[in-house]
Write a protein that holds these residues in place. Structure first.
Motif, PDB file in Angstrom:
ATOM      1  N   ALA A 138      14.500 -10.123  46.864  1.00 17.32           N
ATOM      2  CA  ALA A 138      15.337 -10.940  47.425  1.00 17.32           C
ATOM      3  C   ALA A 138      14.945 -11.803  48.792  1.00 17.32           C
ATOM      4  O   ALA A 138      15.282 -12.956  48.860  1.00 17.32           O
ATOM      5  CB  ALA A 138      16.757 -10.255  47.124  1.00 17.32           C
ATOM      6  N   VAL A 139      14.706 -10.734  49.765  1.00 20.91           N
ATOM      7  CA  VAL A 139      14.452 -11.260  51.005  1.00 20.91           C
ATOM      8  C   VAL A 139      13.339 -11.989  50.773  1.00 20.91           C
ATOM      9  O   VAL A 139      13.147 -13.303  51.779  1.00 20.91           O
ATOM     10  CB  VAL A 139      14.120  -9.981  51.922  1.00 20.91           C
ATOM     11  N   LEU A 140      12.231 -11.543  50.044  1.00 20.70           N
ATOM     12  CA  LEU A 140      10.867 -12.473  50.074  1.00 20.70           C
ATOM     13  C   LEU A 140      11.205 -13.707  49.242  1.00 20.70           C
ATOM     14  O   LEU A 140      10.693 -14.690  49.833  1.00 20.70           O
ATOM     15  CB  LEU A 140      10.007 -11.606  49.104  1.00 20.70           C
ATOM     16  N   SER A 141      12.142 -13.708  48.442  1.00 20.74           N
ATOM     17  CA  SER A 141      12.369 -15.040  47.817  1.00 20.74           C
ATOM     18  C   SER A 141      13.177 -15.877  48.797  1.00 20.74           C
ATOM     19  O   SER A 141      12.744 -17.246  48.874  1.00 20.74           O
ATOM     20  CB  SER A 141      13.549 -14.752  46.501  1.00 20.74           C
ATOM     21  N   LYS A 142      13.902 -15.315  49.683  1.00 25.70           N
ATOM     22  CA  LYS A 142      14.686 -16.304  50.958  1.00 25.70           C
ATOM     23  C   LYS A 142      13.333 -16.751  51.713  1.00 25.70           C
ATOM     24  O   LYS A 142      13.716 -17.811  52.415  1.00 25.70           O
ATOM     25  CB  LYS A 142      15.533 -15.559  51.415  1.00 25.70           C
ATOM     26  N   SER A 143      12.457 -16.130  51.875  1.00 21.74           N
ATOM     27  CA  SER A 143      11.606 -16.337  52.954  1.00 21.74           C
ATOM     28  C   SER A 143      10.585 -17.486  52.300  1.00 21.74           C
ATOM     29  O   SER A 143       9.769 -18.050  53.226  1.00 21.74           O
ATOM     30  CB  SER A 143      10.603 -15.226  53.462  1.00 21.74           C
ATOM     31  N   GLY A 144      10.573 -17.712  50.991  1.00 18.82           N
ATOM     32  CA  GLY A 144       9.699 -18.836  50.381  1.00 18.82           C
ATOM     33  C   GLY A 144       8.526 -18.270  49.722  1.00 18.82           C
ATOM     34  O   GLY A 144       7.637 -19.158  49.338  1.00 18.82           O
ATOM     35  N   MET A 145       8.432 -17.041  49.428  1.00 16.61           N
ATOM     36  CA  MET A 145       7.413 -16.506  48.707  1.00 16.61           C
ATOM     37  C   MET A 145       7.294 -16.973  47.455  1.00 16.61           C
ATOM     38  O   MET A 145       5.913 -17.208  46.983  1.00 16.61           O
ATOM     39  CB  MET A 145       7.592 -14.962  48.443  1.00 16.61           C
TER      40      MET A 145
END
Length: 660
Positions: free
Chosen positions: A219-226
């Motif tokens: 979820a954190v990666l997704s928010k960072s734009g991964m």
């Protein structure tokens, strides 16, 4: 960057918006996505609970937490509260309204956790001799778990759990090998509630530690734009090649699928971008949908994260995670090589081109803008494979590193609001896995108490007549059928508990047996008649769901063959093998998979007739049980097919030049 290139990346930046546009499709095929939608007060309350839930798991991953039963009870209790607040009892009910009974269910769920905390010493001291209140709260928890599982995963899992409960209560009346001495409700419910063999068993233990943290990491990666980075870098690397958009789909979906482990959600989000591109360059719509479905499902067998299933496997087998991830690399690569082969050959056969280089993002630009997002993944691999620290601590530290690394550039920097949303998203995304693991705990608990798992294993072996191949076939069918109605993680846990022992009984190493059932449980997502990933892809492509499903199976043919290969030769998992033997296995397996794809597609240098296709597939299958003799025969057959195809291709080329 050209105008078209900017348009492509702009479309890509709308990933979150596109997923909202596809929300109806996602909810249709992924029941876990059918959340209620609240405003103001109730929305804030859910955010607070979800964020606190995530922060609690982060805290316990670093500082450790309460004793096992208390920790797992809290994990299940809060997950149940969120489920009853977020998921309506029936889909026809309004998504904006919370009903009175959901509030009661939420308080009852919390009461089972409070009772466990307050009465923990009494429960331990009673040592399996429950009092009246133990039975009351055990009953409440079992009913709530079944109802929550019905809301989140559908009827299949709770019905299976109910069947096992009935088996535990009335199995004394059954004839034959499945008869047991019988248990009353007091014994059964107490075992499921107050021990680490039932609801609070290994499955929930893994959910409350590894799985929660890695879903939060995703979820954190997704928010960072991964997700955008994976799409952009895939476009830059493969978009210009023959049939480029299909290769982009394979690369992007595979990388993203390994992290999030959500096949259907991956199809809907990534597929909203890749499937239209595939159709635009000329891929037929069923094929385009099948490419996305196959690649998304395959992410769960791809290290380093494997959709979190590798961590459950490590816990069940008592093996280091790093050993499982390393062993899974070659089979996963073979699966994707098989898809890429068919994608490329289909493009060659139909004369499909890629996207013009001028219309694509450049690798250098993509890496400059978002390449730093690879650092958390590299850091995670270092922590898991080389640091010697625990998986839980590695996951905690990687989440922190991800937030810090994202700060490097403005385009990936997360605000306080983004971090809160990531914490909430992580908790929400865990609910489906948590409740599935709790329900599976009922099934595994009854199987443990009654000895059903061992009896089923003996039944499978008896049905297979001591034949390894027949036992593998029956086990494969059981895994696929079970996986059609259940999420992949509970499917793996159930089959690992009940089907894998049958293979072990025939002399197969436990890890190999677990990998076998894991593969086929996952591939149920692309196997008709219930192929949810394929159906979701068809919803985007406009294709026929069943045809897309069968096309997905064809594209994934290597995935259906590779498990048999590593059962017959553990060297495919790079186990008990020398460097030379490993190199030979890599060469033969890649050759076999490429020719398997050519035979399935009916094209190499030119179109193959039916006889040549059969010969090519036969030659590829000879590598299934590696030995010097079969390898030499296989190479001879494949060499003959390649030579025959090449000569025919040159003749056709020369004739066309003469005509011109």
């Amino acid at each position: 960057m050209s105008r078209t290139s900017k348009e492509i990346t702009t479309d890509n930046r709308q990933e979150e918006e596109l997923s909202n546009d596809q929300k109806e499709l996602l909810e249709k095929y992924d029941q876990e996505s059918r959340f209620r939608s609240f405003k103001r007060g109730m929305a804030l309350l859910i955010t607070v609970i979800a964020v606190a839930f995530s922060l609690y798991h982060l805290y316990t991953s670093y500082f450790s937490g309460p004793v096992t039963l208390k920790h797992r009870s809290l994990h299940v209790g809060v997950a149940l509260v969120l489920i009853f607040l977020l998921y309506p009892a029936f889909q026809r009910l309004k998504r904006s309204k919370l009903h009175w009974y959901d509030i009661i269910f939420s308080f009852l769920a919390l009461s089972t956790t409070v009772y466990m905390f307050v009465e923990y010493l009494g429960i331990v001291n009673r040592g399996g001799l429950p009092n009246q209140w133990d039975v009351v709260f055990a009953t409440i928890l079992i009913v709530l778990v079944l109802e929550a599982a019905r809301r989140v995963t559908g009827w299949a899992l709770p019905l299976l759990a109910i069947l096992f409960i009935l088996y535990g209560l009335f199995g004394r009346n059954l004839p034959g090998i499945f008869r047991h001495r019988g248990f009353d409700w007091e014994q059964l419910s107490n075992f499921l509630y107050t021990t680490t063999e039932g609801i609070y068993g290994t499955a929930i233990g893994v959910s409350a530690t590894y799985i929660f943290l890695f879903i939060l990491f995703g979820a954190v990666l997704s928010k960072s734009g991964m997700g955008q980075f994976f799409n952009d870098i895939s476009l830059a690397l493969a978009g210009h090649t023959k049939g480029g958009p299909a290769k982009v789909a394979v690369l992007a979906s595979g990388m993203l699928g390994s992290i999030n482990g959500a096949a259907v959600a991956n199809v809907v989000t990534t597929g909203a971008f890749t499937i239209p591109l595939m159709k635009k360059v000329g891929y037929q719509r069923n094929f385009a949908g099948a490419v996305e479905a196959s690649a998304s499902v395959g992410g769960q067998i791809l290290p380093p994260i494997m959709g979190a299933a590798a961590f459950i496997m490590a816990e069940m087998l008592g093996m280091p995670y790093s050993q499982i991830a390393l062993a899974a690399i070659l089979p996963a690569l073979l699966f994707y090589i098989g898809i890429i082969t068919q994608v490329h050959l289909r493009a060659s056969k139909d004369g499909l081109r890629g996207i013009k280089r001028a219309d694509l993002p450049r690798v250098k630009e993509v890496m400059k803008e978002r390449g730093h997002l690879l650092l958390p993944l590299l850091f995670l691999m270092y922590m898991l494979f080389f640091s010697g620290r625990t998986i839980i601590f590695s996951a905690f530290l990687t989440i922190i590193v991800t937030i810090l690394v994202a700060m490097i550039r403005k385009t990936t920097r997360m605000s306080f609001k983004d971090i809160v949303e990531a914490l909430e998203m992580g908790a929400r995304n865990t609910l489906g896995v948590a409740i599935a693991c709790a329900a599976v705990g009922i099934i595994v608990g009854v199987a443990t108490l009654t000895g059903f798992g061992l009896k089923l294993a003996n039944g499978i072996v008896l049905l297979g007549g001591q034949s390894l191949f027949l036992t593998l076939v029956f086990t494969m069918l059981a895994c696929i059928v079970l996986g059609m109605g259940l999420p992949s993680i509970p499917t793996y846990i159930i089959t690992a508990t009940m089907a894998a022992p049958a293979l072990v009984e025939l002399g197969i190493q436990p890890f190999v047996a677990h990998m076998f059932v894991f593969y086929f449980g996952i591939f149920a997502n692309i196997t008709p008649p219930v192929a949810l990933a394929s159906f979701a892809a068809a919803g985007i492509s406009g294709g026929d769901p069943m045809r897309t499903g069968f096309q997905s199976m064809k594209l994934s043919i290597a995935g259906f063959i590779v498990p048999y290969m590593f059962v017959y030769s553990n060297s495919l998992l790079l186990m008990d093998t020398t460097w030379l033997e490993g190199a030979v296995v890599v060469l033969t397996s890649i050759t076999g998979v490429v020719m398997l794809g050519a035979g399935a597609e009916g094209y190499l240098f030119k179109k193959m007739n039916v006889f040549i296709r059969i010969v090519a597939i036969g030659g590829a299958l000879l590598f299934m049980n590696p030995s010097f003799l079969t390898d030499m025969i296989g190479f001879s057959i494949i060499a003959a097919v390649i030579l025959f195809q090449y000569i025919g291709y040159k003749k056709e080329t020369n004739n066309s030049e003469v005509v011109m």
